[in-house]
Scaffold this active site. Structure first.
Site, PDB file in Angstrom:
ATOM      1  N   LYS A 112       0.831  -1.214   0.000  1.00 14.35           N
ATOM      2  CA  LYS A 112       0.000   0.000   0.000  1.00 14.35           C
ATOM      3  C   LYS A 112       0.869   1.269   0.000  1.00 14.35           C
ATOM      4  CE  LYS A 112      -3.913  -2.372   0.582  1.00 14.35           C
ATOM      5  NZ  LYS A 112      -3.475  -3.788   0.670  1.00 14.35           N
TER       6      LYS A 112
HETATM    7  C1  LIG Z   1      -4.055  -4.965   0.119  1.00 14.18           C
HETATM    8  C2  LIG Z   1      -3.193  -6.169   0.069  1.00 14.18           C
HETATM    9  C3  LIG Z   1      -3.378  -7.184  -0.907  1.00 14.18           C
HETATM   10  C4  LIG Z   1      -4.509  -7.153  -1.903  1.00 14.18           C
HETATM   11  O1  LIG Z   1      -4.340  -6.125  -2.876  1.00 14.18           O
HETATM   12  P1  LIG Z   1      -5.603  -5.617  -3.725  1.00 14.18           P
HETATM   13  O2  LIG Z   1      -5.103  -4.472  -4.513  1.00 14.18           O
HETATM   14  O3  LIG Z   1      -6.646  -5.242  -2.710  1.00 14.18           O
HETATM   15  O4  LIG Z   1      -6.037  -6.773  -4.584  1.00 14.18           O
HETATM   16  C5  LIG Z   1      -2.489  -8.251  -0.938  1.00 14.18           C
HETATM   17  N1  LIG Z   1      -1.492  -8.347  -0.016  1.00 14.18           N
HETATM   18  C6  LIG Z   1      -1.291  -7.404   0.939  1.00 14.18           C
HETATM   19  C7  LIG Z   1      -0.190  -7.609   1.913  1.00 14.18           C
HETATM   20  C8  LIG Z   1      -2.122  -6.285   1.015  1.00 14.18           C
HETATM   21  O5  LIG Z   1      -1.920  -5.360   1.978  1.00 14.18           O
END
Ligand SMILES: *Cc1c(COP(=O)(O)O)cnc(C)c1O
Length: 495
Positions: A112
């Site tokens: 993120k």
């Molecule tokens: C948010 C997240 C995901 C999923 O990503 P999306 O864009 O929601 O499909 C996978 N792994 C981690 C560690 C995340 O924080």
């Protein structure tokens, strides 16, 4: 001529990139999409020699056309700096027959950070461009990773405040500690008695409350969103796929034009959608492999063409992928329908009413580059053990889901085409699951003892994000009932 953005649900809304970022969600409830896919502005062979920041500028200027060169370069410079613990920003690591694109070197050690490091700068620049003088209040519901990354990004950013709601008993101990120790006078972190869905529903209710909007507007505030429905999160995520391709060229793994496949551990469908956008810009991507955990609604969707959320919600060791309604799938549906907003709106209506919808043959055909796979909890733990045993490389649980899906179902079929697996979190963030997968004897240890053990077996330096929370004081200890969210926001704004 600026690239304009329209809603996935109607044809009459058109805004610039900066307006789309400022608003977050289209007023008709749809998501903003670019009116066309711009092309990469450089020949792919040039990518081999470009830094992360140069790649970011090349990709983002094609989408964010109403930002000046100066504005965009400043946003990029301030986002991708020493907050990341490596100058490569997103290193590509070869291990056990695949390439892991490490997206966890930012401030909060999950992927993120790749977008939330830059979103605050894009947002405040957008406010200036559009003469928005109100203070922007970011409302966020989180199951763990988005909350901390958004807090870190927006803390002490002038002209903004941020409120994060998390399920009091629904995040990992490390995730909670990361959030409740957040500094910054403009931050507010609140636990709710409820689950993630309650937090998300509560935030959506605040967004759509016209009376509340009018009241806070009179007090000088406006709401916006930091979750992946905001196009300002999607565009920065395209960058690292383009950058990964450049690294494969530079390392001589590929020649310009050769395809790579991508494998993405998926929840809300934002990360893999960014890869789809990269492909549509002309990046040579072959297959887009969508990996799910036991909440395999997307696997079933790609297998059968039917999306059906009517099923049990399963809590897994990869909590950021525990989701049954993947918001960003709406953007793919829209593109696959030939940009037919009415058709998309009808399907989304069906989803809201019945929890289910079916694709037409044409739409399914338009998605043929996607493939789905899933890993059970046992397969996920076995994959962590296998990769550690074979190469000493430690995967977090989310990355292990993707790695398992690739190595059990796809590796053979993919032949010589290299696979880039999105590595979405540092194993330190999920140390308990990771360590007990490697050896069940670790189950009895305390969280921070496990951190030290993980260092011992991996030799990977303990990230600053973890060291910081070891001794950091708790600064946020408010816990409320789920129907008290509006009151909590009002209290924070009156501060
Ligand atoms: C948010 C997240 C995901 C999923 O990503 P999306 O864009 O929601 O499909 C996978 N792994 C981690 C560690 C995340 O924080």
């Amino acid at each position: 001529m600026d690239l304009m953005y329209n809603s996935t649900r109607s044809t009459d809304i058109q805004v610039t990139a900066s307006q789309a970022i400022l608003k977050g969600l289209a007023p008709d409830g749809g998501l903003f999409v670019p009116e066309l896919f711009p092309a990469l502005p450089v020949p792919v062979e040039d990518l081999a020699g470009m830094s992360y920041q140069e790649t970011a500028y090349a990709v983002m200027k094609q989408f964010l056309t109403d930002y000046t060169e100066d504005e965009l370069k400043r946003c990029i410079r301030r986002a991708y700096d020493g907050k990341f613990d490596t100058p490569q920003i997103a290193p590509l690591v070869s291990a056990g027959g695949a390439y892991y694109l490490e997206l966890f070197h930012g401030a909060t050690i999950a992927f993120k950070d790749m977008a939330l490091s830059i979103l605050p700068y894009l947002m405040t620049t957008a406010a200036k461009k559009n003469h928005e003088t109100k203070e922007i209040v970011i409302l966020t519901a989180t199951s763990g990773d988005t909350g901390k990354a958004a807090l870190a990004g927006f803390a002490d950013v002038p002209g903004t405040r941020i409120v994060v709601f998390y399920p009091k008993n629904g995040v990992s101990p490390i995730q909670e500690k990361q959030m409740v120790t957040q500094k910054g006078a403009n931050t507010c972190v609140i636990g709710i008695h409820g689950n993630f869905d309650d937090a998300q529903a509560g935030v959506k209710k605040l967004f759509s409350d016209k009376r509340l909007e009018a009241e806070i507007s009179a007090e000088g505030f406006c709401f916006s969103s930091a979750n992946s429905i905001n196009i300002g999160r999607l565009v920065p995520q395209i960058v690292y796929y383009v950058y990964a391709y450049g690294r494969l060229l530079a390392d001589g793994v590929l020649k310009a034009g050769d395809p790579m496949n991508v494998v993405v551990p998926t929840g809300n469908f934002g990360n893999i959608l960014a890869a789809f956008y990269a492909k549509n810009m002309g990046l040579p991507i072959g297959k887009l492999i969508c990996a799910s955990n036991e909440n395999k609604v997307l696997y079933d969707f790609f297998e059968t063409g039917v999306y059906d959320r009517n099923r049990e919600f399963i809590l897994t060791s990869s909590p950021s992928m525990d989701i049954l309604i993947s918001s960003n799938l709406e953007r793919l549906i829209y593109h696959a329908s030939g940009r037919d907003a009415a058709k998309n709106a009808a399907l989304m209506g069906e989803l809201a009413r019945t929890g289910r919808y079916a694709l037409t043959e044409e739409m399914a055909a338009a998605m043929r580059d996607f493939a789905g796979g899933y890993a059970t909890e046992e397969q996920t733990f076995a994959e962590i053990r296998r990769v550690y045993g074979q190469c000493g490389y430690v995967l977090d649980t989310h990355t292990a889901v993707a790695s398992s899906v690739y190595h059990t179902g796809f590796a053979q079929k993919c032949g010589d085409v290299p696979a880039v697996i999105a590595s979405t979190a540092s194993p330190y963030k999920f140390a308990r699951s990771v360590m007990t997968a490697i050896d069940p004897r670790y189950a009895g240890m305390e969280d921070f003892a496990l951190i030290d053990e993980l260092y011992g077996i991996s030799g990977i330096r303990i990230p600053r994000a973890i060291e910081e929370i070891r001794t950091a004081p708790v600064l946020h200890d408010t816990v409320i009932e789920k129907d008290e969210m509006e009151a909590a926001v009002r209290r924070f704004l009156a501060r």
